[in-house]
Design a protein around this motif. Structure first.
Motif, mmCIF file in Angstrom:
data_model
loop_
_atom_site.group_PDB
_atom_site.id
_atom_site.type_symbol
_atom_site.label_atom_id
_atom_site.label_comp_id
_atom_site.label_asym_id
_atom_site.label_seq_id
_atom_site.Cartn_x
_atom_site.Cartn_y
_atom_site.Cartn_z
ATOM 1 N N ASP A 114 -2.161 0.116 12.867
ATOM 2 C CA ASP A 114 -2.303 -0.838 13.964
ATOM 3 C C ASP A 114 -2.278 -2.282 13.490
ATOM 4 O OD1 ASP A 114 -2.555 1.224 15.818
ATOM 5 O OD2 ASP A 114 -4.741 1.281 15.650
ATOM 6 N N ARG A 115 -2.283 -2.469 12.163
ATOM 7 C CA ARG A 115 -2.437 -3.816 11.623
ATOM 8 C C ARG A 115 -1.373 -4.201 10.598
ATOM 9 N NH1 ARG A 115 -6.875 -1.220 12.951
ATOM 10 N NH2 ARG A 115 -8.613 -2.342 13.964
ATOM 11 N N LEU A 116 -0.682 -3.224 10.047
ATOM 12 C CA LEU A 116 0.295 -3.487 8.998
ATOM 13 C C LEU A 116 1.652 -2.905 9.375
ATOM 14 C CD1 LEU A 116 -1.785 -2.455 5.816
ATOM 15 C CD2 LEU A 116 -1.560 -4.741 6.812
ATOM 16 N N ALA B 282 3.005 -10.526 4.196
ATOM 17 C CA ALA B 282 3.120 -9.181 4.774
ATOM 18 C C ALA B 282 2.688 -8.126 3.749
ATOM 19 C CB ALA B 282 4.560 -8.924 5.213
ATOM 20 N N THR B 283 2.021 -7.070 4.252
ATOM 21 C CA THR B 283 1.564 -5.973 3.393
ATOM 22 C C THR B 283 2.145 -4.666 3.924
ATOM 23 O OG1 THR B 283 -0.522 -7.143 2.969
ATOM 24 C CG2 THR B 283 -0.438 -4.804 2.402
ATOM 25 N N MET C 76 -10.018 -0.053 4.291
ATOM 26 C CA MET C 76 -9.738 -0.469 2.914
ATOM 27 C C MET C 76 -8.372 -1.112 2.738
ATOM 28 S SD MET C 76 -9.620 1.805 -0.568
ATOM 29 C CE MET C 76 -8.652 1.196 -1.952
ATOM 30 N N PHE C 77 -7.356 -0.592 3.411
ATOM 31 C CA PHE C 77 -5.995 -1.087 3.184
ATOM 32 C C PHE C 77 -5.791 -2.508 3.695
ATOM 33 C CE2 PHE C 77 -4.483 3.598 3.511
ATOM 34 C CZ PHE C 77 -4.996 3.853 2.252
ATOM 35 N N VAL D 26 0.861 -1.187 0.000
ATOM 36 C CA VAL D 26 0.000 0.000 0.000
ATOM 37 C C VAL D 26 0.894 1.233 0.000
ATOM 38 C CG1 VAL D 26 -1.826 1.271 1.177
ATOM 39 C CG2 VAL D 26 -1.763 -1.233 1.335
ATOM 40 N N LEU D 27 0.631 2.171 -0.915
ATOM 41 C CA LEU D 27 1.391 3.416 -1.012
ATOM 42 C C LEU D 27 0.419 4.591 -0.931
ATOM 43 C CD1 LEU D 27 3.754 2.486 -3.986
ATOM 44 C CD2 LEU D 27 4.291 2.427 -1.543
#
Length: 450
Positions: free
Chosen positions: A287-289, A324-325, A429-430, A269-270
């Motif tokens: 908090d998640r990525l 991983a994202t 969304m991400f 994600v950018l």
């Protein structure tokens, strides 16, 4: 035959529009411009842009073509030139009806660019009346008595009031449009719209005067209003509005309109946008990525090293966990938005961020990323240019105005990409958009975007 030729003022706006066209059953392709109208704007090196020979090949099964410009805040003369070049290109593939897409928050200044572009296209196409419909009810944009609302707030009381490039300090569309157009600005309010397509068509026809040109601002607060508007404006060669106006088109029965090819692989994600919704999405994703934040000052003094450090960090993440994202972004709050002094010779902070995100995207794709979310119109344009993408076949919807697509990079690699306008998309969304790719029926392989 291509039914609609569409001209959008930025990359994410083009994909917003395209996803709504596909939602109505129209097979849609986005071409990334601008056309080479005067030799000053050219496609990315090694890529074929819309103005290059052969760029329009393979459009035989397409119902709508959207040309994505980067003209929203460009100098007025450049925006007009590019828009006229796009119109000529669309005429060349047989388009007879045209759709000028601008932001649903009517992002502009008293000088333009909405008014000058619409004026020029009306003159070029020989049309004397058009409609102005930024309403997108599904995204919370509505117009009543000529005033534009963002959710429950008037435009000038929404976060758009403090937009760094186009601060919107009025909610009246007639007042916003009048200083930037040579056309007469008329207004058609909700009672006429609600009277039905024939009443609306008669009201529009009554605006025609010999030698005159009229832009009519229309009220719309529901999707049903948009359906009435599109039916009542069928006699017009050109319509203008936000991407939501496309939801008013009569739907076509085409169950495969959203089919694209999906390529499994690494994800990222950018985010170059500093809009309120993108900042909320970043806060949720942090908090998640795993994440890294861009610092314009570091980019200014050590650009290549900063980009390389982020790409190396992501490669290490994927080496230990292919699922991983990584998230790379530029702003947690408006305090992070750097307003550079006007007239400086060096790149602005926004330009540095845009260039960095494009460079990081290239590094990520080289590392094996095949699924990418990009937030922000300028960032999306930079990423696509850097990767040499000139076409996008539009696929499954993530949320109102946000879609997945399939494209080929300059090197021929298949890439699934979601390009998000700053203020669009759900907060999560991400982390959740990837599910939609798992629901499409396409298979891994090359895609021709046709």
């Amino acid at each position: 035959m291509v039914q609609w030729g569409c001209i959008a003022d930025d990359v994410t706006g083009a994909t917003d529009l395209a996803t709504n066209l596909v939602g109505q059953g129209l097979r849609t392709v986005v071409l990334f411009g601008p056309p080479e109208e005067d030799g000053t704007e050219r496609p990315p090196a090694g890529a074929r842009g819309p103005g290059a020979p052969g760029a329009l090949d393979g459009l035989g099964d397409v119902d709508a073509v959207v040309i994505a410009l980067k003209s929203r805040t460009a100098p007025v003369d450049r925006a007009v030139r590019q828009s006229l070049a796009a119109a000529r290109l669309l005429e060349a593939v047989g388009c007879d009806r045209f759709y000028v897409k601008y932001c649903s928050t009517f992002d502009s200044t008293p000088a333009g660019n909405i008014g000058p572009v619409v004026d020029a296209l009306m003159e070029h196409l020989g049309e004397t009346v058009t409609i102005v419909v930024p309403s997108f009810p599904d995204a919370g944009r509505t117009v009543y008595l000529g005033h534009l609302f963002v959710g429950d707030d008037l435009l000038d009381e929404s976060p758009m009031r403090d937009h760094p490039l186009t601060p919107m300090r009025d909610s009246s569309l007639p007042r916003l449009l009048a200083p930037q157009t040579s056309s007469e600005v008329a207004q058609i309010t909700l009672p006429t719209v609600r009277s039905g397509p024939q009443a609306l068509a008669s009201a529009l026809e009554s605006l025609r005067t010999p030698g005159g040109r009229v832009a009519a601002v229309l009220d719309a607060i529901t999707t049903d209003d948009l359906r009435t508007i599109m039916e009542g404006s069928r006699a017009l060669r050109i319509v203008t509005g936000g991407s939501g106006l496309a939801q008013g088109l009569a739907p076509l029965e085409n169950a495969r309109a959203r089919d694209i090819t999906v390529r499994p692989g690494l994800r990222a994600v950018l985010c170059g946008s500093a809009s309120q919704r993108t900042r909320e999405q970043v806060a949720h994703a942090r908090d998640r990525l795993p994440w890294r934040k861009l610092d314009p000052q570091v980019l200014r003094t050590a650009f290549d090293r900063a980009v390389a450090d982020i790409v190396r960090w992501a490669r290490e993440l994927w080496a230990s966990d292919e699922s991983a994202t990584p998230l790379v972004y530029s702003a947690d709050s408006l305090a992070d938005v750097v307003h550079d002094a006007p007239g400086r010779d060096a790149e602005s902070s926004a330009e540095l961020v845009e260039r960095a995100i494009a460079a990081i995207a290239r590094g990520f794709v080289d590392a094996g990323v095949t699924q990418l979310i990009v937030a922000g119109g300028e960032s999306s344009g930079g990423v696509l240019a850097g990767l040499g993408v000139t076409r996008l076949r539009v696929g499954p919807e993530i949320s109102a105005g946000v879609t997945w697509g399939a494209a080929l990079t300059r090197g021929g690699a298949l890439l699934n990409v979601a390009l998000k306008s700053g203020n669009f998309g759900p907060v999560d969304m991400f982390t959740t958009a990837w599910r939609e790719l798992g629901r499409t029926s396409g298979q891994e392989g090359k895609v021709s975007a046709k």
